[in-house]
Design a protein around this motif. Structure first.
Motif, PDB file in Angstrom:
ATOM      1  N   ALA A  60       0.815  -1.217   0.000  1.00  0.00           N
ATOM      2  CA  ALA A  60       0.000   0.000   0.000  1.00  0.00           C
ATOM      3  C   ALA A  60       0.849   1.268   0.000  1.00  0.00           C
ATOM      4  O   ALA A  60       0.494   2.258  -0.636  1.00  0.00           O
ATOM      5  CB  ALA A  60      -0.933   0.002   1.209  1.00  0.00           C
ATOM      6  N   ASP A  61       2.004   1.225   0.669  1.00  0.00           N
ATOM      7  CA  ASP A  61       2.826   2.434   0.748  1.00  0.00           C
ATOM      8  C   ASP A  61       3.586   2.737  -0.540  1.00  0.00           C
ATOM      9  O   ASP A  61       4.323   3.708  -0.618  1.00  0.00           O
ATOM     10  CB  ASP A  61       3.776   2.375   1.952  1.00  0.00           C
ATOM     11  N   ARG A  62       3.410   1.904  -1.560  1.00  0.00           N
ATOM     12  CA  ARG A  62       4.042   2.139  -2.868  1.00  0.00           C
ATOM     13  C   ARG A  62       3.060   2.744  -3.872  1.00  0.00           C
ATOM     14  O   ARG A  62       3.393   2.968  -5.017  1.00  0.00           O
ATOM     15  CB  ARG A  62       4.625   0.840  -3.429  1.00  0.00           C
ATOM     16  N   ILE A  63       1.811   2.975  -3.447  1.00  0.00           N
ATOM     17  CA  ILE A  63       0.815   3.591  -4.323  1.00  0.00           C
ATOM     18  C   ILE A  63       0.988   5.101  -4.229  1.00  0.00           C
ATOM     19  O   ILE A  63       0.809   5.692  -3.167  1.00  0.00           O
ATOM     20  CB  ILE A  63      -0.617   3.193  -3.909  1.00  0.00           C
ATOM     21  N   ALA A  64       1.365   5.724  -5.360  1.00  0.00           N
ATOM     22  CA  ALA A  64       1.569   7.175  -5.375  1.00  0.00           C
ATOM     23  C   ALA A  64       0.241   7.905  -5.556  1.00  0.00           C
ATOM     24  O   ALA A  64       0.018   8.948  -4.948  1.00  0.00           O
ATOM     25  CB  ALA A  64       2.548   7.558  -6.484  1.00  0.00           C
ATOM     26  N   ALA A  65      -0.638   7.361  -6.416  1.00  0.00           N
ATOM     27  CA  ALA A  65      -1.912   8.027  -6.683  1.00  0.00           C
ATOM     28  C   ALA A  65      -2.928   7.042  -7.244  1.00  0.00           C
ATOM     29  O   ALA A  65      -2.557   6.068  -7.892  1.00  0.00           O
ATOM     30  CB  ALA A  65      -1.704   9.158  -7.685  1.00  0.00           C
ATOM     31  N   VAL A  66      -4.193   7.332  -6.983  1.00  0.00           N
ATOM     32  CA  VAL A  66      -5.299   6.571  -7.567  1.00  0.00           C
ATOM     33  C   VAL A  66      -6.166   7.591  -8.294  1.00  0.00           C
ATOM     34  O   VAL A  66      -6.664   8.531  -7.683  1.00  0.00           O
ATOM     35  CB  VAL A  66      -6.123   5.840  -6.489  1.00  0.00           C
ATOM     36  N   THR A  67      -6.294   7.429  -9.618  1.00  0.00           N
ATOM     37  CA  THR A  67      -7.062   8.368 -10.432  1.00  0.00           C
ATOM     38  C   THR A  67      -8.060   7.598 -11.295  1.00  0.00           C
ATOM     39  O   THR A  67      -8.083   6.367 -11.257  1.00  0.00           O
ATOM     40  CB  THR A  67      -6.132   9.171 -11.372  1.00  0.00           C
ATOM     41  N   ASP A  68      -8.831   8.323 -12.094  1.00  0.00           N
ATOM     42  CA  ASP A  68      -9.761   7.675 -13.025  1.00  0.00           C
ATOM     43  C   ASP A  68      -9.000   6.819 -14.034  1.00  0.00           C
ATOM     44  O   ASP A  68      -9.534   5.849 -14.560  1.00  0.00           O
ATOM     45  CB  ASP A  68     -10.590   8.716 -13.782  1.00  0.00           C
ATOM     46  N   GLN A  69      -7.743   7.179 -14.313  1.00  0.00           N
ATOM     47  CA  GLN A  69      -6.933   6.417 -15.271  1.00  0.00           C
ATOM     48  C   GLN A  69      -6.352   5.145 -14.655  1.00  0.00           C
ATOM     49  O   GLN A  69      -5.905   4.270 -15.357  1.00  0.00           O
ATOM     50  CB  GLN A  69      -5.770   7.273 -15.805  1.00  0.00           C
ATOM     51  N   GLY A  70      -6.322   5.073 -13.337  1.00  0.00           N
ATOM     52  CA  GLY A  70      -5.796   3.877 -12.684  1.00  0.00           C
ATOM     53  C   GLY A  70      -4.915   4.184 -11.499  1.00  0.00           C
ATOM     54  O   GLY A  70      -5.041   5.233 -10.866  1.00  0.00           O
ATOM     55  N   VAL A  71      -4.000   3.271 -11.228  1.00  0.00           N
ATOM     56  CA  VAL A  71      -3.131   3.356 -10.066  1.00  0.00           C
ATOM     57  C   VAL A  71      -1.711   3.656 -10.538  1.00  0.00           C
ATOM     58  O   VAL A  71      -1.195   2.979 -11.426  1.00  0.00           O
ATOM     59  CB  VAL A  71      -3.133   2.011  -9.287  1.00  0.00           C
ATOM     60  N   ARG A  72      -1.088   4.678  -9.926  1.00  0.00           N
ATOM     61  CA  ARG A  72       0.300   5.008 -10.258  1.00  0.00           C
ATOM     62  C   ARG A  72       1.152   4.691  -9.036  1.00  0.00           C
ATOM     63  O   ARG A  72       0.793   5.029  -7.912  1.00  0.00           O
ATOM     64  CB  ARG A  72       0.435   6.493 -10.621  1.00  0.00           C
ATOM     65  N   LEU A  73       2.272   4.004  -9.273  1.00  0.00           N
ATOM     66  CA  LEU A  73       3.169   3.590  -8.193  1.00  0.00           C
ATOM     67  C   LEU A  73       4.340   4.552  -8.061  1.00  0.00           C
ATOM     68  O   LEU A  73       4.641   5.297  -8.990  1.00  0.00           O
ATOM     69  CB  LEU A  73       3.688   2.177  -8.473  1.00  0.00           C
TER      70      LEU A  73
END
Length: 121
Positions: free
Chosen positions: A97-110
């Motif tokens: 979980a701590d490697r998820i930079a952002a969650v957007t409509d486009q998806g998950v960025r690490l």
């Protein structure tokens, strides 16, 4: 709820995952929120206290995450994503979980390159 838990709770299965370089990692297969008490050091009843951590975790019948015991314990406590990844030798990688930079409509960025993610065993 911690910021990590809030981030993980916004992820849904099927979301696209990209790493810190913008490379496609795969799609989310499983979302697991963290449980700070998930893996305790106390042995379950009926287990020899001399057992190894691997045996303790196996005795608890934890099927996911399929990674070494110490990493599994950390992932269960912090939360993680299991990502179906064609490039992975086993077809899946785990994202703490701590490697998820952002969650957007486009998806998950690490916030790490895909090569640093642990593969399913």
């Amino acid at each position: 709820m911690s910021q990590q838990q809030d981030t993980v709770s916004r992820v849904t299965t099927g979301m696209r995952v990209v790493d810190s370089t913008g490379a496609e990692v795969g799609t989310v297969d499983l979302v697991q929120r963290g449980d700070p008490a998930a893996v305790t050091v106390q042995a379950p009843d009926g287990v020899d206290p001399g057992s190894s951590l691997d045996e303790l975790i196996e005795s608890a019948a934890v099927e996911e995450p399929d990674v070494p015991a110490d990493l599994a314990a950390r992932l269960l406590r912090s939360g993680y994503l299991k990502v179906a990844a064609e490039r992975a030798r086993t077809g899946a990688v785990y994202v703490p979980a701590d490697r998820i930079a952002a969650v957007t409509d486009q998806g998950v960025r690490l916030d790490v390159p895909a090569a640093q993610l642990p593969e399913e065993e």
